[in-house]
Design an enzyme around this catalytic site. Structure first.
Site, PDB file in Angstrom:
ATOM      1  N   ASN A   1     -12.664  10.039   5.436  1.00 11.38           N
ATOM      2  CA  ASN A   1     -12.570   8.587   5.322  1.00 11.38           C
ATOM      3  C   ASN A   1     -12.908   8.209   3.889  1.00 11.38           C
ATOM      4  OD1 ASN A   1     -11.879   8.078   7.992  1.00 11.38           O
ATOM      5  ND2 ASN A   1     -13.968   7.644   8.648  1.00 11.38           N
TER       6      ASN A   1
ATOM      7  N   HIS B   1      -6.187   5.035  13.631  1.00 13.66           N
ATOM      8  CA  HIS B   1      -5.407   5.550  12.502  1.00 13.66           C
ATOM      9  C   HIS B   1      -3.903   5.518  12.810  1.00 13.66           C
ATOM     10  CE1 HIS B   1      -8.966   7.090  10.306  1.00 13.66           C
ATOM     11  NE2 HIS B   1      -9.442   7.295  11.518  1.00 13.66           N
TER      12      HIS B   1
END
Ligand code: HEM
Length: 298
Positions: free
Chosen positions: A158, A85
Protein backbone atom coordinates in the site's frame (compact mmCIF):
# COMPACT_ATOMS: atom_id res chain seq x y z
CA UNK A 1 -32.75 -49.73 -35.26
CA UNK A 2 -29.39 -51.22 -34.46
CA UNK A 3 -27.27 -49.06 -32.22
CA UNK A 4 -24.45 -49.17 -34.76
CA UNK A 5 -22.86 -45.76 -35.35
CA UNK A 6 -21.21 -46.82 -38.62
CA UNK A 7 -24.54 -47.59 -40.30
CA UNK A 8 -26.26 -44.29 -39.56
CA UNK A 9 -27.09 -41.95 -42.48
CA UNK A 10 -24.62 -39.18 -43.21
CA UNK A 11 -24.92 -35.52 -44.21
CA UNK A 12 -22.45 -33.62 -46.37
CA UNK A 13 -21.24 -30.07 -45.66
CA UNK A 14 -18.78 -29.08 -48.35
CA UNK A 15 -16.35 -31.94 -48.70
CA UNK A 16 -16.87 -33.22 -45.20
CA UNK A 17 -19.23 -36.01 -44.47
CA UNK A 18 -20.87 -35.96 -41.05
CA UNK A 19 -22.66 -38.84 -39.47
CA UNK A 20 -26.17 -38.48 -38.12
CA UNK A 21 -27.55 -39.74 -34.85
CA UNK A 22 -30.84 -41.54 -34.44
CA UNK A 23 -32.74 -38.27 -34.03
CA UNK A 24 -31.27 -37.05 -37.30
CA UNK A 25 -28.83 -34.77 -35.49
CA UNK A 26 -25.53 -34.10 -37.18
CA UNK A 27 -22.43 -35.42 -35.49
CA UNK A 28 -19.18 -33.62 -36.08
CA UNK A 29 -16.12 -35.67 -36.91
CA UNK A 30 -12.71 -34.30 -36.01
CA UNK A 31 -9.93 -34.47 -38.54
CA UNK A 32 -9.69 -34.02 -42.30
CA UNK A 33 -10.10 -30.40 -43.40
CA UNK A 34 -12.01 -29.52 -40.25
CA UNK A 35 -9.69 -27.93 -37.64
CA UNK A 36 -9.57 -30.12 -34.58
CA UNK A 37 -11.24 -28.63 -31.52
CA UNK A 38 -9.56 -29.74 -28.32
CA UNK A 39 -10.47 -29.77 -24.64
CA UNK A 40 -8.46 -27.63 -22.24
CA UNK A 41 -6.23 -30.64 -21.74
CA UNK A 42 -5.63 -30.89 -25.48
CA UNK A 43 -7.77 -33.97 -26.14
CA UNK A 44 -9.45 -33.81 -29.59
CA UNK A 45 -13.22 -33.29 -29.36
CA UNK A 46 -15.14 -35.41 -31.85
CA UNK A 47 -18.47 -33.68 -31.32
CA UNK A 48 -19.08 -30.25 -29.77
CA UNK A 49 -22.83 -30.09 -30.50
CA UNK A 50 -24.34 -33.18 -28.89
CA UNK A 51 -24.07 -34.28 -25.28
CA UNK A 52 -23.34 -37.91 -24.65
CA UNK A 53 -26.67 -39.61 -23.87
CA UNK A 54 -27.77 -42.91 -22.41
CA UNK A 55 -29.61 -44.30 -25.43
CA UNK A 56 -31.20 -42.46 -28.35
CA UNK A 57 -33.49 -40.27 -26.22
CA UNK A 58 -31.20 -39.50 -23.31
CA UNK A 59 -30.84 -38.66 -20.48
CA UNK A 60 -27.61 -36.64 -20.80
CA UNK A 61 -24.65 -38.25 -19.11
CA UNK A 62 -22.45 -36.44 -16.60
CA UNK A 63 -19.56 -38.58 -17.77
CA UNK A 64 -19.44 -36.38 -20.91
CA UNK A 65 -16.36 -34.55 -19.69
CA UNK A 66 -16.29 -32.14 -22.65
CA UNK A 67 -19.90 -31.09 -22.05
CA UNK A 68 -19.14 -30.29 -18.40
CA UNK A 69 -15.95 -28.44 -19.32
CA UNK A 70 -17.81 -26.32 -21.90
CA UNK A 71 -20.54 -25.35 -19.41
CA UNK A 72 -17.97 -24.76 -16.65
CA UNK A 73 -16.02 -22.37 -18.88
CA UNK A 74 -19.23 -20.58 -19.90
CA UNK A 75 -20.25 -20.16 -16.25
CA UNK A 76 -16.90 -18.54 -15.49
CA UNK A 77 -16.76 -16.09 -18.41
CA UNK A 78 -17.72 -13.17 -16.16
CA UNK A 79 -15.33 -12.56 -13.29
CA UNK A 80 -17.20 -10.82 -10.47
CA UNK A 81 -15.91 -7.41 -9.44
CA UNK A 82 -13.44 -7.53 -6.57
CA UNK A 83 -14.67 -6.35 -3.19
CA UNK A 84 -11.48 -4.39 -2.44
CA UNK A 85 -8.94 -2.90 -4.87
CA UNK A 86 -11.54 -3.24 -7.67
CA UNK A 87 -10.28 -0.20 -9.53
CA UNK A 88 -6.70 -0.64 -10.60
CA UNK A 89 -4.27 0.08 -13.39
CA UNK A 90 -0.89 -1.43 -14.06
CA UNK A 91 2.21 -1.55 -16.20
CA UNK A 92 4.94 -3.98 -17.13
CA UNK A 93 8.55 -3.20 -16.37
CA UNK A 94 11.65 -4.73 -14.81
CA UNK A 95 13.44 -4.98 -11.49
CA UNK A 96 17.22 -4.54 -11.42
CA UNK A 97 19.31 -4.89 -8.24
CA UNK A 98 22.09 -2.33 -7.73
CA UNK A 99 24.05 -4.94 -5.80
CA UNK A 100 23.87 -8.62 -4.91
CA UNK A 101 21.87 -9.39 -1.77
CA UNK A 102 23.29 -12.91 -1.46
CA UNK A 103 24.44 -12.09 2.09
CA UNK A 104 20.79 -12.05 3.25
CA UNK A 105 18.85 -14.11 0.68
CA UNK A 106 19.25 -17.04 -1.69
CA UNK A 107 16.28 -15.85 -3.83
CA UNK A 108 17.58 -15.93 -7.40
CA UNK A 109 16.35 -12.46 -8.43
CA UNK A 110 18.54 -10.76 -5.80
CA UNK A 111 21.79 -12.60 -6.56
CA UNK A 112 23.35 -10.63 -9.41
CA UNK A 113 23.76 -6.85 -9.69
CA UNK A 114 22.38 -5.45 -12.95
CA UNK A 115 20.34 -8.53 -13.93
CA UNK A 116 16.78 -7.65 -14.91
CA UNK A 117 13.68 -9.55 -13.77
CA UNK A 118 10.37 -8.73 -15.51
CA UNK A 119 7.71 -7.30 -13.21
CA UNK A 120 4.09 -6.19 -13.41
CA UNK A 121 2.91 -3.47 -11.03
CA UNK A 122 -0.77 -2.81 -10.29
CA UNK A 123 -1.86 0.39 -8.55
CA UNK A 124 -5.37 0.62 -7.15
CA UNK A 125 -7.75 2.41 -4.86
CA UNK A 126 -9.24 0.23 -2.12
CA UNK A 127 -12.86 1.17 -1.46
CA UNK A 128 -14.10 2.41 -4.83
CA UNK A 129 -15.98 0.23 -7.28
CA UNK A 130 -14.76 -0.35 -10.85
CA UNK A 131 -16.01 2.95 -12.31
CA UNK A 132 -15.10 5.18 -9.36
CA UNK A 133 -12.91 8.29 -9.76
CA UNK A 134 -9.12 8.15 -9.44
CA UNK A 135 -8.72 11.07 -7.04
CA UNK A 136 -10.88 9.65 -4.24
CA UNK A 137 -9.37 10.08 -0.78
CA UNK A 138 -8.31 6.50 -0.22
CA UNK A 139 -5.34 4.24 0.45
CA UNK A 140 -3.64 3.14 -2.78
CA UNK A 141 -2.61 -0.44 -3.49
CA UNK A 142 0.90 -1.03 -4.85
CA UNK A 143 1.12 -4.68 -5.91
CA UNK A 144 4.27 -6.02 -7.55
CA UNK A 145 4.51 -9.34 -9.34
CA UNK A 146 8.03 -10.59 -10.13
CA UNK A 147 8.37 -13.12 -12.95
CA UNK A 148 11.49 -14.77 -11.55
CA UNK A 149 13.41 -17.77 -12.88
CA UNK A 150 12.20 -19.63 -9.78
CA UNK A 151 8.52 -18.83 -10.40
CA UNK A 152 6.17 -15.88 -9.95
CA UNK A 153 6.46 -13.96 -6.69
CA UNK A 154 3.93 -11.38 -5.50
CA UNK A 155 4.44 -8.63 -2.97
CA UNK A 156 1.30 -6.64 -2.25
CA UNK A 157 1.82 -3.20 -0.86
CA UNK A 158 0.00 0.00 0.00
CA UNK A 159 1.14 3.61 -0.19
CA UNK A 160 0.96 3.80 3.61
CA UNK A 161 3.43 1.90 5.86
CA UNK A 162 0.93 0.50 8.38
CA UNK A 163 -2.41 -1.29 8.25
CA UNK A 164 -5.80 -0.94 9.97
CA UNK A 165 -5.86 -4.32 11.62
CA UNK A 166 -3.60 -7.07 12.90
CA UNK A 167 -6.10 -9.90 12.75
CA UNK A 168 -7.57 -11.05 9.42
CA UNK A 169 -10.90 -11.97 11.04
CA UNK A 170 -11.62 -8.23 11.27
CA UNK A 171 -11.12 -7.63 7.55
CA UNK A 172 -14.74 -8.23 6.40
CA UNK A 173 -15.97 -5.85 9.13
CA UNK A 174 -13.42 -3.21 8.21
CA UNK A 175 -14.29 -3.37 4.52
CA UNK A 176 -18.05 -3.46 5.11
CA UNK A 177 -17.55 -0.31 7.20
CA UNK A 178 -15.45 1.36 4.48
CA UNK A 179 -17.64 0.53 1.47
CA UNK A 180 -20.83 2.45 0.65
CA UNK A 181 -23.65 2.36 3.22
CA UNK A 182 -25.69 -0.82 2.66
CA UNK A 183 -29.13 0.83 2.77
CA UNK A 184 -28.41 3.54 0.15
CA UNK A 185 -25.35 2.51 -1.88
CA UNK A 186 -23.43 5.75 -1.28
CA UNK A 187 -21.06 7.45 -0.68
CA UNK A 188 -18.95 5.49 -3.10
CA UNK A 189 -15.14 5.30 -3.08
CA UNK A 190 -14.85 7.23 0.19
CA UNK A 191 -15.35 6.64 3.86
CA UNK A 192 -17.19 9.87 4.72
CA UNK A 193 -20.08 8.11 6.44
CA UNK A 194 -21.21 6.99 9.87
CA UNK A 195 -20.60 3.26 9.37
CA UNK A 196 -16.89 3.90 8.92
CA UNK A 197 -16.52 6.19 11.93
CA UNK A 198 -18.57 3.85 14.08
CA UNK A 199 -16.16 1.03 13.25
CA UNK A 200 -13.10 3.23 13.76
CA UNK A 201 -14.29 4.48 17.13
CA UNK A 202 -14.42 0.84 18.29
CA UNK A 203 -11.05 -0.20 16.82
CA UNK A 204 -8.18 1.58 18.59
CA UNK A 205 -5.45 -0.23 16.61
CA UNK A 206 -6.80 1.40 13.40
CA UNK A 207 -6.30 4.96 14.60
CA UNK A 208 -2.69 5.39 13.39
CA UNK A 209 -3.75 4.46 9.86
CA UNK A 210 -6.74 6.82 10.03
CA UNK A 211 -4.24 9.63 10.70
CA UNK A 212 -2.28 8.64 7.58
CA UNK A 213 -5.54 8.56 5.59
CA UNK A 214 -6.32 12.12 6.60
CA UNK A 215 -2.92 13.21 5.25
CA UNK A 216 -2.04 14.17 1.66
CA UNK A 217 -0.83 10.63 0.97
CA UNK A 218 -4.35 9.54 0.09
CA UNK A 219 -4.76 12.10 -2.70
CA UNK A 220 -1.58 11.41 -4.69
CA UNK A 221 -0.81 13.52 -7.75
CA UNK A 222 -0.60 10.32 -9.77
CA UNK A 223 0.60 6.73 -9.44
CA UNK A 224 4.05 7.88 -10.54
CA UNK A 225 4.51 9.98 -7.41
CA UNK A 226 3.48 7.40 -4.85
CA UNK A 227 5.54 5.40 -2.40
CA UNK A 228 4.85 1.71 -1.85
CA UNK A 229 5.24 -0.21 1.40
CA UNK A 230 5.16 -3.99 1.76
CA UNK A 231 3.91 -3.35 5.33
CA UNK A 232 4.44 -6.95 6.42
CA UNK A 233 7.84 -8.04 7.66
CA UNK A 234 9.32 -10.70 5.42
CA UNK A 235 11.91 -13.29 6.31
CA UNK A 236 14.89 -13.69 4.01
CA UNK A 237 17.12 -16.76 4.29
CA UNK A 238 20.59 -16.90 2.76
CA UNK A 239 22.42 -19.93 1.38
CA UNK A 240 23.86 -20.69 4.84
CA UNK A 241 20.35 -20.77 6.33
CA UNK A 242 20.73 -17.49 8.23
CA UNK A 243 17.47 -15.50 8.64
CA UNK A 244 17.02 -11.76 8.29
CA UNK A 245 13.76 -9.88 8.76
CA UNK A 246 13.18 -7.41 5.93
CA UNK A 247 10.67 -4.71 5.01
CA UNK A 248 9.99 -3.49 1.46
CA UNK A 249 9.75 0.19 0.64
CA UNK A 250 9.41 1.54 -2.91
CA UNK A 251 10.55 5.16 -3.34
CA UNK A 252 9.54 6.97 -6.57
CA UNK A 253 12.53 8.56 -8.33
CA UNK A 254 10.04 11.17 -9.56
CA UNK A 255 9.63 12.29 -5.92
CA UNK A 256 6.53 12.00 -3.78
CA UNK A 257 3.79 14.47 -4.65
CA UNK A 258 0.14 14.92 -3.76
CA UNK A 259 -2.60 17.35 -4.73
CA UNK A 260 -4.68 19.38 -2.30
CA UNK A 261 -8.35 18.53 -1.71
CA UNK A 262 -9.58 21.44 -3.80
CA UNK A 263 -7.54 20.17 -6.76
CA UNK A 264 -8.68 16.58 -6.20
CA UNK A 265 -12.33 17.63 -6.45
CA UNK A 266 -11.76 19.50 -9.70
CA UNK A 267 -9.66 16.73 -11.26
CA UNK A 268 -12.28 14.10 -10.36
CA UNK A 269 -14.93 16.16 -12.12
CA UNK A 270 -12.86 17.01 -15.18
CA UNK A 271 -11.18 13.62 -15.65
CA UNK A 272 -12.16 10.70 -13.38
CA UNK A 273 -9.43 8.63 -15.12
CA UNK A 274 -6.68 11.14 -14.37
CA UNK A 275 -4.27 8.71 -12.69
CA UNK A 276 -4.49 5.99 -15.27
CA UNK A 277 -4.28 8.55 -18.08
CA UNK A 278 -1.16 10.06 -16.49
CA UNK A 279 0.60 6.68 -16.33
CA UNK A 280 -0.47 5.77 -19.86
CA UNK A 281 0.65 9.12 -21.29
CA UNK A 282 4.01 9.05 -19.48
CA UNK A 283 4.79 5.58 -20.81
CA UNK A 284 3.62 6.49 -24.32
CA UNK A 285 6.03 9.43 -24.45
CA UNK A 286 8.92 7.30 -23.13
CA UNK A 287 9.02 8.99 -19.73
CA UNK A 288 9.18 5.72 -17.82
CA UNK A 289 8.57 6.01 -14.07
CA UNK A 290 11.09 4.37 -11.75
CA UNK A 291 11.07 3.33 -8.13
CA UNK A 292 14.00 2.41 -5.92
CA UNK A 293 13.47 -0.58 -3.65
CA UNK A 294 14.71 -0.06 -0.10
CA UNK A 295 14.96 -3.36 1.69
CA UNK A 296 15.52 -2.50 5.31
CA UNK A 297 16.57 -5.24 7.70
CA UNK A 298 14.65 -5.00 10.97
C1 HEM B 1 -5.85 -8.81 7.41
C2 HEM B 1 -5.33 -8.18 6.41
C3 HEM B 1 -5.78 -8.27 4.96
C4 HEM B 1 -6.72 -9.01 4.37
C5 HEM B 1 -7.62 -10.06 4.99
C6 HEM B 1 -6.71 -8.67 2.95
C7 HEM B 1 -7.54 -9.19 1.99
C8 HEM B 1 -7.53 -8.86 0.66
C9 HEM B 1 -8.45 -9.36 -0.32
C10 HEM B 1 -9.58 -10.34 -0.05
C11 HEM B 1 -8.11 -8.81 -1.51
C12 HEM B 1 -8.86 -9.00 -2.83
C13 HEM B 1 -8.27 -10.03 -3.70
C14 HEM B 1 -9.09 -10.15 -4.99
O1 HEM B 1 -10.31 -9.97 -4.97
O2 HEM B 1 -8.49 -10.44 -6.03
C15 HEM B 1 -6.96 -7.98 -1.29
C16 HEM B 1 -6.33 -7.27 -2.26
C17 HEM B 1 -5.24 -6.47 -2.03
N1 HEM B 1 -4.64 -6.23 -0.83
FE1 HEM B 1 -5.23 -6.94 0.95
N2 HEM B 1 -5.77 -7.72 2.74
C18 HEM B 1 -5.16 -7.46 3.94
C19 HEM B 1 -4.13 -6.62 4.18
C20 HEM B 1 -3.42 -5.96 3.20
C21 HEM B 1 -2.18 -5.28 3.42
C22 HEM B 1 -1.45 -5.17 4.77
C23 HEM B 1 -1.80 -4.79 2.24
C24 HEM B 1 -0.55 -4.04 1.90
C25 HEM B 1 0.62 -4.60 2.14
C26 HEM B 1 -2.79 -5.17 1.26
C27 HEM B 1 -2.74 -4.86 -0.07
C28 HEM B 1 -3.60 -5.36 -1.02
C29 HEM B 1 -3.49 -5.05 -2.43
C30 HEM B 1 -2.46 -4.12 -3.09
C31 HEM B 1 -4.51 -5.74 -3.06
C32 HEM B 1 -4.82 -5.71 -4.55
C33 HEM B 1 -3.85 -6.59 -5.29
C34 HEM B 1 -3.94 -6.39 -6.79
O3 HEM B 1 -3.74 -5.25 -7.27
O4 HEM B 1 -4.21 -7.36 -7.51
N3 HEM B 1 -3.77 -5.89 1.88
N4 HEM B 1 -6.64 -8.02 0.04
Amino acid sequence: MANDFEKRPTAKFGDVEFQRGQGGEVHQVAGGDVPTLTTQQGVPVADDQNTLKAGARGPSLLEDQHFREKIFKFDHERIPERVVHARGFGAHGYFEPYESLSDITSADLFQRAGEQTPVFVRFSTVAGNMGSPDLARDVRGFAVKFYTKEGNWDIVGNNIPIFFIQDAIKFPDLIHAAKQEPDRGFPQAQTAHDNFWDYMSLTPEAMAMVMWIMSDRTIPRSFRFMEGFGIHTFRFINAEGKSTFVKFHWKPKQGMQSVVWNEALKINGADPDFHRRDLWDAIQRGDYPEWEARLSAV
